[in-house]
Design an enzyme around this catalytic site. Sequence first.
Site, PDB file in Angstrom:
ATOM      1  N   CYS A  69       0.855  -1.184   0.000  1.00  0.00           N
ATOM      2  CA  CYS A  69       0.000   0.000   0.000  1.00  0.00           C
ATOM      3  C   CYS A  69       0.892   1.234   0.000  1.00  0.00           C
ATOM      4  CB  CYS A  69      -0.865  -0.037   1.260  1.00  0.00           C
ATOM      5  SG  CYS A  69      -1.884   1.417   1.503  1.00  0.00           S
TER       6      CYS A  69
ATOM      7  N   CYS B 132      -1.195   3.654  -6.572  1.00  0.00           N
ATOM      8  CA  CYS B 132      -2.013   3.045  -5.516  1.00  0.00           C
ATOM      9  C   CYS B 132      -2.247   1.615  -5.977  1.00  0.00           C
ATOM     10  CB  CYS B 132      -3.341   3.794  -5.382  1.00  0.00           C
ATOM     11  SG  CYS B 132      -4.607   2.902  -4.436  1.00  0.00           S
TER      12      CYS B 132
HETATM   13  N1  DGL Z   1      -4.086   0.562  -1.932  1.00  0.00           N
HETATM   14  C1  DGL Z   1      -3.703   1.740  -1.289  1.00  0.00           C
HETATM   15  C2  DGL Z   1      -2.470   2.417  -1.847  1.00  0.00           C
HETATM   16  O1  DGL Z   1      -1.662   1.777  -2.476  1.00  0.00           O
HETATM   17  C3  DGL Z   1      -4.595   2.600  -0.501  1.00  0.00           C
HETATM   18  C4  DGL Z   1      -5.981   2.897  -0.898  1.00  0.00           C
HETATM   19  C5  DGL Z   1      -6.702   3.581   0.249  1.00  0.00           C
HETATM   20  O2  DGL Z   1      -6.904   2.910   1.261  1.00  0.00           O
HETATM   21  O3  DGL Z   1      -7.042   4.749   0.117  1.00  0.00           O
HETATM   22  O4  DGL Z   1      -2.268   3.589  -1.646  1.00  0.00           O
END
Ligand code: DGL
Length: 258
Positions: free
Chosen positions: A74, A180
């Site tokens: 993430c 993301c």
């Molecule tokens: N998948 C996440 C990232 O890579 C975060 C998405 C979220 O929770 O806003 O930033």
Amino acid sequence: MSREDQIGVFDSGVGGISVLAALEALLPGERFLYYGDTLNAPYGTKTEEEVFRCVSAVFSHLLEANVKAVVIACNTATAVAAQQLRTRWPDLPIIAMEPALKPAALLRGSGRILVLATPMTLRLEKFHRLMETWGDAADPVPCPGLMELVEQQDEAGAQAYLRRVLADCRKPLDAVVLGCTHYVFLRPLLRQLLPPQTAILDGNAGTARQLRRVLTAADLLRREAPGEIRLETSGDPRTVLPLMETLLAQARVLAREA
Ligand code: DGL
């Protein structure tokens, strides 16, 4: 810590499943424990303090499972917490992510680079430093609400969202950076919307290579095959686990094509 121990992988929800598939592709003999913090998603529109609290709780959970390494799958959690977690657990290999702006800058021609990420990722210091070195031609675009469309599997909504983003950018694009991990699932959609010469980049394969380097250096690579994947969520397992399984199947195809 032993070679047989699991590798913890986590995200605010299902986005990190795209990373998990890349990890599995490179390290098929490993045992992965994936945790999606669905109950607390999204991270990207919370405050730093809130995200740090969520990430710390997930970390404690993974440590109780005796993981030999953690992959923060993430970008948002990385930007908020990676440094503090490394200070707190200096002996635990912690692999983190950042938007793939450097590879995009290295391959670019004369066009622009669009960096799609959560508002939090783009706001914090870590990304500003990346921009100072590699961001000459980059246009960061915060995408609040986009991860939710992936979580809800709302393809029409995601397509309309991405069309709006692309309509706003009037210059030719050399690359779009998926900053993301949720957005990696939108790659096929974006491919349809972008001209063929525009590259679409994510950090998943690079993260997998980094994990392999770190485990090799620490002599923690598992020698037995086959590996395994366990999926967990803080949300309702009856709805979230089937979604994770579906996305894992999609992510395996995407990881092969990447
Ligand atoms: N998948 C996440 C990232 O890579 C975060 C998405 C979220 O929770 O806003 O930033």
